[in-house]
Design an enzyme around this catalytic site. Structure first.
Site, PDB file in Angstrom:
ATOM      1  CG  HIS A   1      20.157   9.000  53.803  1.00 26.35           C
ATOM      2  ND1 HIS A   1      19.556   9.148  52.569  1.00 26.35           N
ATOM      3  CD2 HIS A   1      20.092   7.680  54.090  1.00 26.35           C
ATOM      4  CE1 HIS A   1      19.125   7.974  52.138  1.00 26.35           C
ATOM      5  NE2 HIS A   1      19.455   7.048  53.041  1.00 26.35           N
ATOM      6  CB  ILE A   2      25.998   9.599  56.677  1.00 26.07           C
ATOM      7  CG1 ILE A   2      26.673  10.485  55.638  1.00 26.07           C
ATOM      8  CG2 ILE A   2      26.997   8.564  57.236  1.00 26.07           C
ATOM      9  CD1 ILE A   2      27.827  11.337  56.196  1.00 26.07           C
ATOM     10  CG  HIS A   3      22.191   4.410  56.535  1.00 25.76           C
ATOM     11  ND1 HIS A   3      20.902   4.025  56.866  1.00 25.76           N
ATOM     12  CD2 HIS A   3      22.171   4.644  55.200  1.00 25.76           C
ATOM     13  CE1 HIS A   3      20.155   4.018  55.759  1.00 25.76           C
ATOM     14  NE2 HIS A   3      20.893   4.386  54.748  1.00 25.76           N
TER      15      HIS A   3
ATOM     16  CD  GLN B   1      19.758   7.974  47.426  1.00 24.15           C
ATOM     17  OE1 GLN B   1      19.391   8.294  46.295  1.00 24.15           O
ATOM     18  NE2 GLN B   1      20.616   8.687  48.119  1.00 24.15           N
TER      19      GLN B   1
ATOM     20  CB  VAL C   1      15.018   8.350  51.243  1.00 23.51           C
ATOM     21  CG1 VAL C   1      14.639   9.819  51.397  1.00 23.51           C
ATOM     22  CG2 VAL C   1      14.049   7.470  52.029  1.00 23.51           C
TER      23      VAL C   1
ATOM     24  CG  ASP D   1      16.486   4.201  59.543  1.00 20.31           C
ATOM     25  OD1 ASP D   1      15.388   3.612  59.462  1.00 20.31           O
ATOM     26  OD2 ASP D   1      17.231   4.361  58.569  1.00 20.31           O
TER      27      ASP D   1
ATOM     28  CG  ASN E   1      22.480   2.378  50.597  1.00 12.99           C
ATOM     29  OD1 ASN E   1      23.480   1.679  50.606  1.00 12.99           O
ATOM     30  ND2 ASN E   1      21.450   2.146  51.403  1.00 12.99           N
TER      31      ASN E   1
END
Ligand code: 5GP
Length: 152
Positions: A97-99, A91, A93, A28, A84
């Protein structure tokens, strides 16, 4: 096209820790904690609902393996896996996606503050900042080298 499509196409710089036919994982640009990674499907959709079950399972398995690698390479103790899942959940973006956010000893106040900031409405107004490409690349290489085999 989302910003993540441009990163995956190589049109913008990114520091990858994992790439396969279905998904990628990269650092990130604006990490909540040191070593924060995003796991992103190549399929460009906004929410988990829009992926098939096999791909959803694959993303979570890659995220789990990234956590193993972060603990091994960076000495983190554990990790948050955060999605998110849509604009209504802050969210920013619109590409699912998984943080994978590593946790270290004594980092509770700072991390929780940054997590709340991240999922607040204010996050949508935040401009991502380049956090030092060399540092991100060095972290990515350490995490990539520690990625366990599938199932490991
Ligand atoms: P979201 O708020 O959508 O769950 O999280 C989006 C994440 O993408 C944020 O943590 C943000 O820092 C990250 N991000 C946004 N633009 C870029 C970029 O150009 N490169 C990278 N590596 N991460 C980005």
């Amino acid at each position: 096209m989302t910003i993540f499509d441009h990163l995956m196409a190589g049109a913008l710089p990114a520091s990858f820790v994992h790439q396969d036919e279905e998904c990628v994982a990269f650092m990130d640009i604006n990490p909540i904690t040191r070593g924060h990674v995003l796991v992103v499907p190549r399929k460009s959709v906004a929410t988990l609902d829009e992926l098939d079950a096999d791909l959803r399972g694959h993303l979570w398995e890659v995220a789990r393996r990234v956590g193993v690698a972060q603990r091994q390479a960076l000495g983190s103790l554990a990790q948050h896996l955060l999605v998110n899942d849509g604009k209504g959940a802050s969210q920013t973006v619109p590409h699912v996606h998984i943080h994978v956010i590593p946790r270290y000893g004594g980092d509770t106040l700072r991390t929780v503050t940054r997590l709340i900031w991240h999922i607040s409405l204010l996050a949508a107004k935040r401009r991502p900042r380049e956090n030092g490409r060399d540092a991100l690349e060095a972290l990515a290489q350490r995490i990539a080298a520690a990625m366990p085999a599938t199932g490991g």
